[in-house]
Design a protein around this motif. Structure first.
Motif, mmCIF file in Angstrom:
data_model
loop_
_atom_site.group_PDB
_atom_site.id
_atom_site.type_symbol
_atom_site.label_atom_id
_atom_site.label_comp_id
_atom_site.label_asym_id
_atom_site.label_seq_id
_atom_site.Cartn_x
_atom_site.Cartn_y
_atom_site.Cartn_z
ATOM 1 N N UNK A 23 2.372 -7.863 20.452
ATOM 2 C CA UNK A 23 3.018 -7.708 19.144
ATOM 3 C C UNK A 23 2.294 -8.570 18.103
ATOM 4 N N UNK A 24 2.027 -8.005 16.907
ATOM 5 C CA UNK A 24 1.409 -8.839 15.871
ATOM 6 C C UNK A 24 2.353 -9.986 15.497
ATOM 7 N N UNK A 25 1.783 -11.151 15.183
ATOM 8 C CA UNK A 25 2.615 -12.330 14.914
ATOM 9 C C UNK A 25 3.576 -12.085 13.744
ATOM 10 N N UNK A 26 3.168 -11.234 12.779
ATOM 11 C CA UNK A 26 4.054 -11.035 11.625
ATOM 12 C C UNK A 26 5.350 -10.309 11.978
ATOM 13 N N UNK A 27 5.413 -9.738 13.153
ATOM 14 C CA UNK A 27 6.649 -9.035 13.537
ATOM 15 C C UNK A 27 7.618 -9.951 14.296
ATOM 16 N N UNK A 28 7.224 -11.193 14.568
ATOM 17 C CA UNK A 28 8.085 -12.075 15.367
ATOM 18 C C UNK A 28 9.230 -12.650 14.539
ATOM 19 N N UNK A 29 10.341 -12.943 15.224
ATOM 20 C CA UNK A 29 11.465 -13.614 14.560
ATOM 21 C C UNK A 29 11.133 -15.098 14.442
ATOM 22 N N UNK A 30 11.947 -15.817 13.665
ATOM 23 C CA UNK A 30 11.732 -17.260 13.493
ATOM 24 C C UNK A 30 11.687 -17.993 14.821
ATOM 25 N N UNK A 31 12.612 -17.663 15.701
ATOM 26 C CA UNK A 31 12.677 -18.346 16.989
ATOM 27 C C UNK A 31 11.485 -18.007 17.879
ATOM 28 N N UNK A 32 11.074 -16.736 17.824
ATOM 29 C CA UNK A 32 9.907 -16.335 18.626
ATOM 30 C C UNK A 32 8.648 -17.052 18.117
ATOM 31 N N UNK A 33 8.585 -17.259 16.787
ATOM 32 C CA UNK A 33 7.448 -17.993 16.222
ATOM 33 C C UNK A 33 7.427 -19.435 16.708
#
Ligand SMILES: Nc1ncnc2c1ncn2[C@@H]1O[C@H](COP(=O)(O)OP(=O)(O)OP(=O)(O)O)[C@@H](O)[C@H]1O
Ligand SMILES: [Mg+2]
Length: 255
Positions: A148-158
């Motif tokens: 998954x591209x990083x821009x699609x991650x949620x705050x917690x996943x980041x």
């Protein structure tokens, strides 16, 4: 305490005449998760910025694993295994999660660049990096996000990706500012349980700042409470949270 993994001695950081960190000393024990708490503006982030080489302290010293690292720059500290998550965080948004991990690999080993002309060695390196990235993904239970591209991650996943990138550098100790900030309770619990797992089973030491005391208190071993740039209280979580000085510092509105 045996030799502390991190020792901060009489650290002062001024902005003009204002002392954001004021003669602060702290010893962080190996094999432990140490939490820094304190009201807004009490100097927590400034202290972490000094320890991680982002700011030069005006006075005082920082020792990491017994070595004086006061004057070390951030990249030198990363090479020594002292890694601040946000410095390796801001992910490459167009790269996917796996690629973000791979670019952090070898950040603390200048040696690896020497091998570039030797293609077989280079291939071994790529294989090692890939294996390590998959181990980190598994450890943090984010394997399904690998592509998954990083821009699609949620705050917690980041936040998990930040920790993952620190792990790719062979960090020995991770400094992290609000790992559970602005994420859901469920993800915050997950982040803290990963931190505990990494500490207990992978031997990583953690020094972290967190405002979510309800969650953090369940996972940390030791607490330093700061106020006005200094240490107000330190000890086992329960003792510090019940310390009247600490309670009052949270209730006092600073002008
Ligand atoms: N670059 C800067 N220049 C001037 N003053 C600063 C700077 N960074 C921080 N300060 C001041 O130093 C004090 C401590 O700030 P710091 O960000 O370290 O607090 P904190 O404990 O991390 O707060 P918070 O819980 O809100 O994150 C504050 O009064 C802040 O306004
Ligand atoms: Mg802060």
């Amino acid at each position: 305490m045996a030799q502390p993994v991190l020792s901060v001695k009489n650290l002062t950081k001024k902005f003009g005449e204002f002392k954001a960190v004021d003669n602060l000393s702290m010893d962080v024990e190996k094999g432990k998760i140490t939490l820094i708490i304190g009201p807004n503006g009490s100097g927590k982030t400034t202290m972490l910025n000094c320890v991680s080489g982002l700011y030069a302290a005006d006075e005082g010293q920082v020792f990491f694993r017994g070595e004086d690292v006061t004057k070390n720059k951030t990249h030198e500290l990363v090479e020594k295994g002292l890694v601040r998550t946000f410095q390796v965080s801001s992910p490459f948004t167009r790269l996917n999660v796996l690629e973000n991990l791979l670019v952090s690999y070898g950040l603390n080993s200048g040696e690896k660049f020497k091998w570039a002309p030797f293609s077989s060695k280079w291939k071994d390196e790529e294989k090692d990096a890939m294996e390590k990235a998959y181990r980190v993904l598994e450890l943090l239970e984010i394997t399904e996000l690998a592509h998954d591209p990083a821009y699609t991650l949620s705050g917690g996943q980041l936040k998990l990706l930040e920790i993952g990138r620190a792990l790719m550098t062979d960090a020995k100790m991770i400094l992290t500012d609000e790992p559970a900030g602005s994420v859901s309770v469920i993800l915050a619990e997950k982040i803290f349980s990963h931190i505990r797992e990494l500490c207990r089973n992978q031997g990583l030491d953690f020094l972290l700042i967190e405002h979510r005391l309800d969650i953090a208190s369940k996972y940390v071993d030791y607490v330093y409470a700061m106020d006005s740039g200094s240490v107000l209280s330190h000890g086992k979580p329960k003792d510090v949270f019940e310390d009247i000085k600490v309670i009052e510092s949270y209730l006092t509105v600073k002008r």
